[in-house]
Design a protein around this motif. Structure first.
Motif, PDB file in Angstrom:
ATOM      1  N   VAL A  14      33.264  39.706  48.735  1.00  0.00           N
ATOM      2  CA  VAL A  14      32.180  39.358  49.656  1.00  0.00           C
ATOM      3  C   VAL A  14      30.961  38.937  48.841  1.00  0.00           C
ATOM      4  O   VAL A  14      30.517  39.685  47.960  1.00  0.00           O
ATOM      5  CB  VAL A  14      31.830  40.577  50.563  1.00  0.00           C
ATOM      6  N   GLY A  15      30.453  37.750  49.146  1.00  0.00           N
ATOM      7  CA  GLY A  15      29.271  37.246  48.428  1.00  0.00           C
ATOM      8  C   GLY A  15      28.090  38.191  48.655  1.00  0.00           C
ATOM      9  O   GLY A  15      28.037  38.929  49.639  1.00  0.00           O
ATOM     10  N   GLY A  16      27.154  38.194  47.702  1.00  0.00           N
ATOM     11  CA  GLY A  16      25.953  39.021  47.844  1.00  0.00           C
ATOM     12  C   GLY A  16      26.229  40.494  47.596  1.00  0.00           C
ATOM     13  O   GLY A  16      25.414  41.346  47.959  1.00  0.00           O
ATOM     14  N   THR A  17      27.388  40.806  46.969  1.00  0.00           N
ATOM     15  CA  THR A  17      27.744  42.225  46.741  1.00  0.00           C
ATOM     16  C   THR A  17      27.831  42.519  45.247  1.00  0.00           C
ATOM     17  O   THR A  17      28.349  41.711  44.473  1.00  0.00           O
ATOM     18  CB  THR A  17      29.122  42.526  47.395  1.00  0.00           C
ATOM     19  N   LEU A  18      27.333  43.706  44.878  1.00  0.00           N
ATOM     20  CA  LEU A  18      27.513  44.194  43.506  1.00  0.00           C
ATOM     21  C   LEU A  18      28.724  45.116  43.507  1.00  0.00           C
ATOM     22  O   LEU A  18      28.770  46.089  44.274  1.00  0.00           O
ATOM     23  CB  LEU A  18      26.270  44.969  43.035  1.00  0.00           C
ATOM     24  N   TYR A  19      29.707  44.815  42.664  1.00  0.00           N
ATOM     25  CA  TYR A  19      30.917  45.641  42.541  1.00  0.00           C
ATOM     26  C   TYR A  19      30.821  46.477  41.266  1.00  0.00           C
ATOM     27  O   TYR A  19      30.698  45.912  40.175  1.00  0.00           O
ATOM     28  CB  TYR A  19      32.172  44.752  42.461  1.00  0.00           C
ATOM     29  N   LEU A  20      30.861  47.798  41.413  1.00  0.00           N
ATOM     30  CA  LEU A  20      30.865  48.667  40.222  1.00  0.00           C
ATOM     31  C   LEU A  20      32.321  48.846  39.803  1.00  0.00           C
ATOM     32  O   LEU A  20      33.112  49.456  40.520  1.00  0.00           O
ATOM     33  CB  LEU A  20      30.268  50.039  40.545  1.00  0.00           C
ATOM     34  N   ILE A  21      32.665  48.292  38.655  1.00  0.00           N
ATOM     35  CA  ILE A  21      34.067  48.327  38.217  1.00  0.00           C
ATOM     36  C   ILE A  21      34.262  49.407  37.163  1.00  0.00           C
ATOM     37  O   ILE A  21      33.715  49.309  36.051  1.00  0.00           O
ATOM     38  CB  ILE A  21      34.484  46.968  37.584  1.00  0.00           C
ATOM     39  N   SER A  22      35.049  50.419  37.485  1.00  0.00           N
ATOM     40  CA  SER A  22      35.381  51.426  36.471  1.00  0.00           C
ATOM     41  C   SER A  22      36.431  50.840  35.542  1.00  0.00           C
ATOM     42  O   SER A  22      37.435  50.296  36.009  1.00  0.00           O
ATOM     43  CB  SER A  22      35.936  52.686  37.127  1.00  0.00           C
ATOM     44  N   THR A  23      36.175  50.944  34.250  1.00  0.00           N
ATOM     45  CA  THR A  23      37.108  50.383  33.263  1.00  0.00           C
ATOM     46  C   THR A  23      37.715  51.519  32.428  1.00  0.00           C
ATOM     47  O   THR A  23      37.182  52.629  32.420  1.00  0.00           O
ATOM     48  CB  THR A  23      36.387  49.355  32.363  1.00  0.00           C
ATOM     49  N   PRO A  24      38.807  51.262  31.720  1.00  0.00           N
ATOM     50  CA  PRO A  24      39.468  52.332  30.960  1.00  0.00           C
ATOM     51  C   PRO A  24      38.563  52.986  29.919  1.00  0.00           C
ATOM     52  O   PRO A  24      37.695  52.328  29.343  1.00  0.00           O
ATOM     53  CB  PRO A  24      40.631  51.603  30.283  1.00  0.00           C
ATOM     54  N   ILE A  25      38.789  54.290  29.670  1.00  0.00           N
ATOM     55  CA  ILE A  25      38.040  54.992  28.615  1.00  0.00           C
ATOM     56  C   ILE A  25      38.899  55.084  27.350  1.00  0.00           C
ATOM     57  O   ILE A  25      38.583  55.811  26.427  1.00  0.00           O
ATOM     58  CB  ILE A  25      37.580  56.399  29.075  1.00  0.00           C
ATOM     59  N   GLY A  26      39.985  54.354  27.302  1.00  0.00           N
ATOM     60  CA  GLY A  26      40.848  54.372  26.122  1.00  0.00           C
ATOM     61  C   GLY A  26      42.149  53.634  26.362  1.00  0.00           C
ATOM     62  O   GLY A  26      42.542  52.784  25.578  1.00  0.00           O
ATOM     63  N   ASN A  27      42.795  53.960  27.476  1.00  0.00           N
ATOM     64  CA  ASN A  27      44.110  53.391  27.749  1.00  0.00           C
ATOM     65  C   ASN A  27      43.992  52.220  28.734  1.00  0.00           C
ATOM     66  O   ASN A  27      43.645  52.404  29.906  1.00  0.00           O
ATOM     67  CB  ASN A  27      45.018  54.484  28.335  1.00  0.00           C
ATOM     68  N   LEU A  28      44.271  51.023  28.229  1.00  0.00           N
ATOM     69  CA  LEU A  28      44.084  49.806  29.036  1.00  0.00           C
ATOM     70  C   LEU A  28      44.850  49.810  30.346  1.00  0.00           C
ATOM     71  O   LEU A  28      44.426  49.197  31.328  1.00  0.00           O
ATOM     72  CB  LEU A  28      44.540  48.592  28.218  1.00  0.00           C
ATOM     73  N   SER A  29      45.980  50.540  30.368  1.00  0.00           N
ATOM     74  CA  SER A  29      46.802  50.549  31.587  1.00  0.00           C
ATOM     75  C   SER A  29      46.119  51.288  32.732  1.00  0.00           C
ATOM     76  O   SER A  29      46.615  51.277  33.855  1.00  0.00           O
ATOM     77  CB  SER A  29      48.149  51.225  31.331  1.00  0.00           C
ATOM     78  N   ASP A  30      44.993  51.951  32.440  1.00  0.00           N
ATOM     79  CA  ASP A  30      44.305  52.690  33.508  1.00  0.00           C
ATOM     80  C   ASP A  30      43.441  51.788  34.388  1.00  0.00           C
ATOM     81  O   ASP A  30      42.818  52.271  35.335  1.00  0.00           O
ATOM     82  CB  ASP A  30      43.434  53.807  32.912  1.00  0.00           C
TER      83      ASP A  30
END
Ligand code: SAM
Length: 295
Positions: A14-30
């Motif tokens: 949705v335009g005009g939205t900020l998405y907070l993306i949690s990213t891996p803390i070590g293991n890329l598959s997470d």
């Protein structure tokens, strides 16, 4: 509506939205499927470390425009990102690792968006604090996130004193080169017998959970160099006997001054050592050892 349609609808960018993306803390598959989708479809990505996020995107074969958003440019960069959001662009925010806004400048961008009426939504995932808490073996029903302890002397001492009143399990972040001094400071206020889980290199090859006491942790790292990233999970204080400010003050003394304090109340040297050892949560022999080492 079927579950599939409901989640498909939620997955549309949705335009005009900020998405907070949690990213891996070590293991890329997470990294979640939804995170990958949002990262590939937003108009731009705001990254705490563009090199780190760039590597992640390269692994995923994603190419989107990126801007940096970190501690030292957040004041100038935050309003610019909000301006683009208000103009209808969709932005994904990635911190260095883990959940944005937990001990990183994402917190300020979310506040700015909230003030300006910009929609913020989250793609949840890894968070070092919660991962460590769940692995600690300590009570999880009530916990308190303390993040990094302040570095400056006065605020640090004040925060440490506040911890003495805390009855919930405590979560602290710490860098390896500061681990020893932080353990020493924690022992001064909480005593050596308080339980702690040191959660190191979570989700990585060298993941390790050391469940011990504050005294045990200090002993281990006397001889071993702390390495990697750490989350410290510390048992809360007892409900019935919260530590008084006076006790905290005594625990901040050196072992020798602590014993002298009790001698000055009229106790024999032997009883003063016994009282100080009990209060510090260390065996009498250990306190003797510390007294001799201080000489
Ligand atoms: N926003 C992040 C989160 O949600 O976990 C935390 C950011 S904070 C700047 C970085 C700290 O998180 C590190 O100093 C360390 O204490 C902790 N941390 C991050 N990754 C970790 C890991 N794989 N194992 C243990 N601790 C980690």
């Amino acid at each position: 509506m079927s579950h599939k349609n409901a989640s498909e609808e939620k997955n549309a960018i949705v335009g005009g939205t900020l998405y907070l993306i949690s990213t891996p803390i070590g293991n890329l598959s997470d990294l979640s499927e939804r995170a990958i989708k949002v990262l590939s479809e937003v108009d731009f990505i705001a990254a705490e470390d563009t090199r780190n996020t760039g590597k992640l995107l390269a692994c995923l074969g994603i190419s989107r425009p990126m801007v940096s958003y970190y501690e030292h440019n957040k004041r100038e960069r935050g309003p610019k990102i909000v301006e683009r959001l208000l103009a209808g662009e969709a932005c994904a925010l990635c911190s260095d690792a883990g959940t944005p806004a937990i001990s990183d400048p994402g917190e300020d961008l979310v506040r700015l968006c909230a003030e300006q009426g910009v929609t913020v939504t989250a793609v949840p995932g890894c968070c070092a604090a919660i991962t460590a808490l769940t692995l600690s073996g300590l009570p999880t029903a009530r916990f308190c996130f303390e993040g990094f302890l302040p570095v400056d002397k006065k605020p640090r001492r004040e925060r440490l004193e506040q911890l003495t009143y805390n009855t919930a399990t405590m979560i602290l972040y710490e860098a390896p080169h500061k681990l020893r001094s932080t353990l020493a400071d924690l022992i001064k206020v909480l005593g050596g017998t308080r339980r702690i889980a040191l959660c190191r290199e979570l989700t990585k090859r060298n993941e390790e959970i050391l469940r011990t006491t504050l005294g045990g942790a200090a002993e281990r790292y006397e001889s071993e160099e702390p390495r990697g990233e750490y989350v410290l999970i510390i048992e809360g204080g007892s409900e019935t006997a919260p530590r008084s400010a006076e006790t905290a003050e005594r625990l901040a003394l050196s072992p020798a001054d602590h014993v002298t304090y009790y001698e000055n109340t009229g106790l024999s040297r032997m009883d003063a050592i016994k009282a100080a050892a009990k209060e510090r949560g260390v065996p009498k022999n250990e306190l003797y050892r510390q007294l001799n080492a201080d000489k």
